[in-house]
Design a protein around this motif. Structure first.
Motif, mmCIF file in Angstrom:
data_model
loop_
_atom_site.group_PDB
_atom_site.id
_atom_site.type_symbol
_atom_site.label_atom_id
_atom_site.label_comp_id
_atom_site.label_asym_id
_atom_site.label_seq_id
_atom_site.Cartn_x
_atom_site.Cartn_y
_atom_site.Cartn_z
ATOM 1 N N SER A 16 0.822 -1.217 0.000
ATOM 2 C CA SER A 16 0.000 0.000 0.000
ATOM 3 C C SER A 16 0.852 1.263 0.000
ATOM 4 C CB SER A 16 -0.945 0.005 1.213
ATOM 5 O OG SER A 16 -0.260 0.296 2.422
ATOM 6 N N ILE A 17 2.067 1.168 0.526
ATOM 7 C CA ILE A 17 2.977 2.315 0.557
ATOM 8 C C ILE A 17 3.729 2.444 -0.763
ATOM 9 C CG2 ILE A 17 5.010 3.305 1.669
ATOM 10 C CD1 ILE A 17 4.130 1.875 4.248
ATOM 11 N N LEU A 18 4.312 1.352 -1.222
ATOM 12 C CA LEU A 18 5.129 1.381 -2.438
ATOM 13 C C LEU A 18 4.341 1.849 -3.655
ATOM 14 C CD1 LEU A 18 7.102 -1.932 -1.883
ATOM 15 C CD2 LEU A 18 8.127 0.345 -2.087
ATOM 16 N N TYR A 86 -4.291 4.552 2.757
ATOM 17 C CA TYR A 86 -5.184 4.959 1.670
ATOM 18 C C TYR A 86 -4.318 5.248 0.436
ATOM 19 C CZ TYR A 86 -9.482 5.766 4.442
ATOM 20 O OH TYR A 86 -10.599 5.627 5.213
ATOM 21 N N PRO A 87 -4.837 5.011 -0.772
ATOM 22 C CA PRO A 87 -4.044 5.249 -1.976
ATOM 23 C C PRO A 87 -3.710 6.716 -2.234
ATOM 24 C CG PRO A 87 -6.299 4.625 -2.534
ATOM 25 C CD PRO A 87 -6.138 4.367 -1.073
ATOM 26 N N PRO A 184 -9.794 10.386 7.443
ATOM 27 C CA PRO A 184 -8.813 9.300 7.576
ATOM 28 C C PRO A 184 -7.988 9.141 6.305
ATOM 29 C CG PRO A 184 -11.033 8.582 8.208
ATOM 30 C CD PRO A 184 -11.183 9.898 7.511
ATOM 31 N N LEU A 185 -6.713 8.776 6.485
ATOM 32 C CA LEU A 185 -5.857 8.447 5.354
ATOM 33 C C LEU A 185 -5.127 7.120 5.562
ATOM 34 C CD1 LEU A 185 -4.342 11.921 4.331
ATOM 35 C CD2 LEU A 185 -6.095 10.581 3.149
ATOM 36 N N ILE A 186 -5.463 6.418 6.667
ATOM 37 C CA ILE A 186 -4.958 5.056 6.847
ATOM 38 C C ILE A 186 -6.077 4.177 7.403
ATOM 39 C CG2 ILE A 186 -2.646 5.934 7.384
ATOM 40 C CD1 ILE A 186 -3.086 4.755 10.247
#
Length: 231
Positions: A16-18, A86-87, A184-186
């Motif tokens: 999700s991070i990469l 979140y993307p 929220p963003l996570i």
């Protein structure tokens, strides 16, 4: 990112991070001598942006500090090993950091399926402010991003404090400008083995809470005095 025995969720989190990083970004991971397959999973992803460093502190604060000492970028995002970003997390946060030095966000909490989540904090309220968060912390490290220039004030992280996220936020409030993103963003995964008790009711007595806050005042004053007289 600080890791320890995170084999169950680490791959999903890293993916999700990469997916939203540029080729010039880096993921600094300090692993606190995991005894499961966490390290093997990280290495199997085989992405040159991931930089893995060993740690033997058996302490989440010192583990995060080890990671912070390795960063080279201008903007630092903190991350837990078991959540899902979140993307649009990176893009939305970077917009805020064009004007501010630290940003933190709301959280979507889930247990098994991230589609079945609830928002941690009231999206109509602003939880920014040193005094407000000194009484009750709403700045969750897993949502936090800040400019690396703040590390010269925040490091080393003092011993005897509750968590690194509160310390970084307090220091950033004193030596920079902070901002709270109400949405929220996570996706914050609650699975029973979380290091922090984010969103859960505290069972601390009033006396213990008072002692904790007095400790915060002491460590903050010591750091302010040190910074003032070493400039």
């Amino acid at each position: 990112m600080a890791t320890y025995n995170g084999e169950n969720y680490i791959e999903e989190q890293l993916t999700s991070i990469l997916d939203q990083l540029s080729l010039n970004d880096e993921i600094i991971i300090s692993d606190d001598n995991s005894i499961d397959t966490t390290v093997e999973i990280i290495k199997s992803i085989n992405d040159p942006r991931i930089r893995l460093y060993p740690s033997t502190f058996r302490n989440v604060i010192r583990n995060f500090e080890n990671a912070l000492n390795k960063v080279t970028g201008d903007i630092i995002f903190l991350s837990d090993q078991d959540d899902i970003w979140y993307p649009n997390k990176v893009d939305e946060t970077l917009k805020v950091l064009e004007k501010y030095d630290l940003a933190f966000t709301n959280l979507s909490v889930f247990t098994r399926d991230k589609s079945e989540n609830f928002t941690m904090y009231d999206i109509n309220k602003d939880f920014n402010g040193l005094a407000y968060n000194f009484v009750k912390n709403h700045c969750v490290g897993a949502t936090m991003a800040f400019r690396s220039k703040l590390l010269k004030y925040a490091l080393p992280i003092p011993k005897g404090i509750e968590m690194h996220d509160m310390w970084i936020y307090f220091i950033s409030s004193l030596y920079g400008k902070t901002y709270y993103i109400k949405n929220p963003l996570i996706y914050y995964r609650r699975h029973g083995l979380n290091v922090s008790n984010t969103g859960e009711k505290t069972t601390n007595s009033l006396l213990k809470i008072a002692k904790i806050r007095i400790t915060w005042i002491i460590v903050l004053l010591k750091r302010v005095i040190k910074i003032t007289f070493t400039r």
